[in-house]
Design a protein around this motif. Structure first.
Motif, PDB file in Angstrom:
ATOM      1  N   CYS A 171     -22.352 -34.486  29.146  1.00 32.63           N
ATOM      2  CA  CYS A 171     -21.164 -34.749  29.964  1.00 32.63           C
ATOM      3  C   CYS A 171     -20.825 -33.557  30.848  1.00 32.63           C
ATOM      4  CB  CYS A 171     -19.957 -35.043  29.077  1.00 32.63           C
ATOM      5  SG  CYS A 171     -20.195 -36.422  27.943  1.00 32.63           S
ATOM      6  N   ALA A 172     -20.188 -33.869  31.961  1.00 31.40           N
ATOM      7  CA  ALA A 172     -19.655 -32.836  32.852  1.00 31.40           C
ATOM      8  C   ALA A 172     -18.449 -33.415  33.569  1.00 31.40           C
ATOM      9  CB  ALA A 172     -20.716 -32.380  33.847  1.00 31.40           C
ATOM     10  N   ARG A 179     -19.591 -29.687  42.704  1.00 27.92           N
ATOM     11  CA  ARG A 179     -19.898 -28.307  43.088  1.00 27.92           C
ATOM     12  C   ARG A 179     -21.363 -27.956  42.849  1.00 27.92           C
ATOM     13  NH1 ARG A 179     -16.546 -26.218  39.845  1.00 27.92           N
ATOM     14  NH2 ARG A 179     -17.933 -25.270  38.291  1.00 27.92           N
ATOM     15  N   GLN A 180     -21.931 -28.436  41.726  1.00 26.62           N
ATOM     16  CA  GLN A 180     -23.266 -28.004  41.310  1.00 26.62           C
ATOM     17  C   GLN A 180     -24.347 -29.082  41.467  1.00 26.62           C
ATOM     18  OE1 GLN A 180     -22.053 -24.528  40.987  1.00 26.62           O
ATOM     19  NE2 GLN A 180     -24.005 -24.726  39.896  1.00 26.62           N
ATOM     20  N   GLY A 181     -23.944 -30.329  41.681  1.00 26.80           N
ATOM     21  CA  GLY A 181     -24.913 -31.401  41.809  1.00 26.80           C
ATOM     22  C   GLY A 181     -25.205 -32.081  40.482  1.00 26.80           C
ATOM     23  N   MET A 182     -25.804 -33.260  40.560  1.00 27.71           N
ATOM     24  CA  MET A 182     -26.105 -34.077  39.382  1.00 27.71           C
ATOM     25  C   MET A 182     -27.510 -33.777  38.875  1.00 27.71           C
ATOM     26  SD  MET A 182     -25.164 -36.657  37.309  1.00 27.71           S
ATOM     27  CE  MET A 182     -23.922 -37.654  38.155  1.00 27.71           C
ATOM     28  N   PRO A 183     -27.679 -33.355  37.624  1.00 30.31           N
ATOM     29  CA  PRO A 183     -29.031 -33.166  37.076  1.00 30.31           C
ATOM     30  C   PRO A 183     -29.704 -34.522  36.867  1.00 30.31           C
ATOM     31  CG  PRO A 183     -27.404 -32.889  35.343  1.00 30.31           C
ATOM     32  CD  PRO A 183     -26.638 -33.065  36.616  1.00 30.31           C
ATOM     33  N   LEU A 184     -30.969 -34.638  37.249  1.00 32.22           N
ATOM     34  CA  LEU A 184     -31.700 -35.899  37.113  1.00 32.22           C
ATOM     35  C   LEU A 184     -32.696 -35.867  35.959  1.00 32.22           C
ATOM     36  CD1 LEU A 184     -32.331 -36.657  40.904  1.00 32.22           C
ATOM     37  CD2 LEU A 184     -30.459 -37.449  39.436  1.00 32.22           C
ATOM     38  N   LEU A 260     -14.381 -37.395  32.805  1.00 36.62           N
ATOM     39  CA  LEU A 260     -15.703 -36.853  32.517  1.00 36.62           C
ATOM     40  C   LEU A 260     -16.735 -37.864  32.986  1.00 36.62           C
ATOM     41  CD1 LEU A 260     -15.670 -35.225  28.935  1.00 36.62           C
ATOM     42  CD2 LEU A 260     -15.597 -34.095  31.158  1.00 36.62           C
ATOM     43  N   VAL A 261     -17.942 -37.356  33.268  1.00 33.01           N
ATOM     44  CA  VAL A 261     -19.044 -38.206  33.717  1.00 33.01           C
ATOM     45  C   VAL A 261     -20.233 -37.953  32.800  1.00 33.01           C
ATOM     46  CG1 VAL A 261     -20.638 -38.718  35.608  1.00 33.01           C
ATOM     47  CG2 VAL A 261     -18.246 -38.140  36.105  1.00 33.01           C
ATOM     48  N   GLU A 262     -20.870 -39.039  32.342  1.00 26.09           N
ATOM     49  CA  GLU A 262     -22.088 -38.866  31.551  1.00 26.09           C
ATOM     50  C   GLU A 262     -23.255 -38.586  32.484  1.00 26.09           C
ATOM     51  OE1 GLU A 262     -24.865 -41.065  28.158  1.00 26.09           O
ATOM     52  OE2 GLU A 262     -23.182 -42.164  29.071  1.00 26.09           O
ATOM     53  N   VAL A 263     -24.061 -37.597  32.144  1.00 26.35           N
ATOM     54  CA  VAL A 263     -25.275 -37.277  32.893  1.00 26.35           C
ATOM     55  C   VAL A 263     -26.472 -37.421  31.962  1.00 26.35           C
ATOM     56  CG1 VAL A 263     -23.995 -35.710  34.397  1.00 26.35           C
ATOM     57  CG2 VAL A 263     -25.158 -34.793  32.394  1.00 26.35           C
TER      58      VAL A 263
END
Length: 307
Positions: A171-172, A179-184, A260-263
């Motif tokens: 989560c982030a 600011r940092q981008g989404m990890p893929l 929060l967003v799940e990544v």
């Protein structure tokens, strides 16, 4: 034919076994040390075997004593169950109930259920404690226990049920991702700020990942922030400090609200089962039964099967 002689001394024997000494048992039972000693001696004579190994420093059960203790606790539990069932008032929920919960899970998910229940039943008095160690509800006088894992450790006098199974999610906060981008991929985490769980001795807990074959692997990540408490990690993630792996029950509300967003959802892993345990001899009491039913109903939605 059953003889009442067989019951003599059993309560004293069990008390000594659980107290660890004749003196402590005497205090609990409001008897003299001599009376305790004589009762055990008569019981051993009747059984024709030694139940305790005595030294000047400690008292311990023999193998025969351990076996007899297990039998006796079962018998006493059955007697208590029969008595409590007769006394239970089928229509009224009232009285004190002791409940022990794991700290973070208890505060996040279970305490709200218990507070609502207490409002619905004014005559019910829950005594709620929080601890993360093993608790045997039968031995420690606790009516209901919730634990993450631990099911194999409870004795036969304890009823149990798996309520749900947690998941470990990455989560982030939206602000951090903007600011940092989404990890893929998990390799992208090397370019991100990771928040990990750590201990006072400097150890850092690895993260769990599901690989392409569906197996779970554990991998150490380079952490920019280490926090020794799950709720503290959640606060850091909410503040935009980075990405963390947290249990589903701790972050589901924030995920639902969008704070929060799940990544890396495809790398999330299954965690430990969430188990409910209770003293079997007390489950017929309305005050215990209503709590068990509320927990079964209230916690089931956090099972990953409902996602």
């Amino acid at each position: 034919m059953f003889s009442s002689e067989r019951l003599k001394g059993i309560d004293v024997f069990v008390c000594v076994a659980e107290s660890g000494s004749f003196t402590a048992a005497a205090e609990k039972m409001h008897l003299t040390g001599s009376a305790i000693s004589k009762s055990i001696a008569r019981l051993e004579a009747r059984l024709g075997t030694r139940l305790f190994q005595r030294t000047t420093r400690r008292l311990s059960l023999t193998d025969a004593g351990t076996s007899f203790y297990r039998t006796c606790t079962g018998v006493l539990a059955n007697l208590e169950e029969a008595e409590l069932s007769l006394k239970a008032e089928a229509s009224e929920v009232r009285g004190s109930v002791r409940i022990d919960l794991p700290g973070a899970l208890g505060r996040a998910q279970i305490l709200p259920i218990l507070l609502r229940l207490a409002q619905d039943h004014p005559a019910l008095t829950p005594h709620i404690s929080f601890s993360d160690g093993f608790v045997d509800p039968f031995k420690e006088g606790v009516d209901i226990v919730v634990r993450i894992g631990g099911a194999d450790a409870w004795p036969d006098t304890v009823g149990q049920r798996c309520l749900a199974r947690e998941r470990h999610l990455f989560c982030a906060s939206p602000a951090y991702l903007a600011r940092q981008g989404m990890p893929l991929t998990e390799h992208d985490l090397q370019q991100h700020q990771c928040i990990a769980y750590g201990w006072v001795d400097g150890r850092i807990n690895p993260w769990n990942f599901t690989d392409d074959q569906g197996a779970t692997t554990r991998r150490q990540v380079a952490a920019q922030l280490v926090v020794g408490n799950g709720e503290g990690i959640l606060m850091a993630v909410m503040a935009g400090c980075g990405i963390a792996q947290l249990p589903s029950w701790l972050v589901q509300q924030q995920l639902d609200e969008g704070t929060l967003v799940e990544v890396l959802a495809h790398r999330a892993t299954e965690g430990m089962p969430i188990n409910l345990a209770w003293v079997k001899s007390r489950e017929a009491l309305p005050k215990v039964r209503v709590l068990l039913e509320a927990l079964v109903t209230g916690l089931t939605p956090i099972d990953d099967g409902d996602r």
